[in-house]
Design an enzyme around this catalytic site. Structure first.
Site, PDB file in Angstrom:
ATOM      1  N   CYS A   1       0.834  -1.213   0.000  1.00 21.03           N
ATOM      2  CA  CYS A   1       0.000   0.000   0.000  1.00 21.03           C
ATOM      3  C   CYS A   1       0.863   1.255   0.000  1.00 21.03           C
ATOM      4  O   CYS A   1       0.563   2.225  -0.701  1.00 21.03           O
ATOM      5  CB  CYS A   1      -0.944  -0.012   1.199  1.00 21.03           C
ATOM      6  N   ASP A   2       1.933   1.232   0.774  1.00 26.79           N
ATOM      7  CA  ASP A   2       2.882   2.343   0.798  1.00 26.79           C
ATOM      8  C   ASP A   2       3.476   2.547  -0.595  1.00 26.79           C
ATOM      9  O   ASP A   2       3.502   3.667  -1.118  1.00 26.79           O
ATOM     10  CB  ASP A   2       3.981   2.041   1.834  1.00 26.79           C
TER      11      ASP A   2
END
Length: 166
Positions: free
Chosen positions: A60-61
Site C-alpha cells: 500500500c505504501d
C-alpha cells in the site's frame, strides 16, 4: 461480483462492482482534517482513485508513492488514495512520507466508497485493492480490481488511462 482473495483466502466482497463506461458513483469519505469529501468535490477534473487495504503495509505504501510520482508525468489529475485507515493514521503517514500530490481519504466511518464501488472485504472490514480512473465527466474510463489484495495493481495501465482522460 469480482472474486477477491486476501493472502489466498477467498473474501466476501460487499457492494456494487463498477465497470468502464459506468457513471462513477458518488461517495462520502473523510479527509485528514475530518471534513467530508465527495466525488463532486473534484468535479470537472480527472481523478485517479487508488484504493488500498491499509496505508501501513508495504504494498500500500509503494502503491501510494508510485501514484504520487505519476502525477508529475500525467499532469492535471487528482490522485485520491482511499482506505479504511483512520484519518489520524493517514495524516501521520502523509507527514512522515513527504508526499505532496496524493490526497489520502478515509472510508472508515460509513464504508460509503467501498460499498458504492464493490470493494468491502466483509471478513476484514478492509477495502480490496483497486484502481479507477474517472474522467472530467464522471465516467469510469479505467477499473482494475486486483484479485489478490496483497498484490500490486497494474500501475502503467492506470497511468496511461489517466493520461488519455486528461
Amino acid at each position: 461480483m469480482v472474486a477477491i482473495t486476501f493472502k489466498e483466502k477467498p473474501m466476501t466482497v460487499l457492494g456494487n462492482e463498477v465497470k468502464i463506461g459506468d457513471k462513477a458513483p458518488d461517495f462520502k469519505v473523510l479527509a485528514n482534517d475530518l471534513s467530508e469529501v465527495t466525488l463532486a468535490d473534484s468535479k470537472n477534473r480527472v481523478r485517479l482513485i487508488s484504493v488500498i487495504p491499509s496505508i501501513d503495509t508495504g504494498v500500500c505504501d509503494a502503491q501510494t508513492r508510485k501514484f504520487n510520482e505519476a502525477v508529475g508525468e500525467v499532469g492535471n489529475v487528482d490522485v485520491l488514495t482511499i482506505s479504511v485507515d483512520l484519518p489520524f493514521a493517514q495524516r501521520r503517514w502523509c507527514a512522515a512520507s513527504g508526499l505532496d500530490h496524493v490526497k489520502t481519504l478515509s472510508d472508515h466511518k460509513d464504508l460509503s466508497f467501498g460499498t458504492a464501488y464493490g470493494l468491502v472485504l466483509e471478513e476484514l472490514r478492509l477495502l480490496a485493492r483497486a484502481v479507477f480512473v474517472v474522467d472530467s465527466n464522471d465516467t469510469i474510463v479505467h477499473a482494475e480490481y486486483v484479485s489478490e489484495a496483497t498484490n500490486h495493481p497494474d500501475y502503467e495501465q492506470a497511468i496511461e488511462a489517466a493520461k488519455k482522460a486528461n
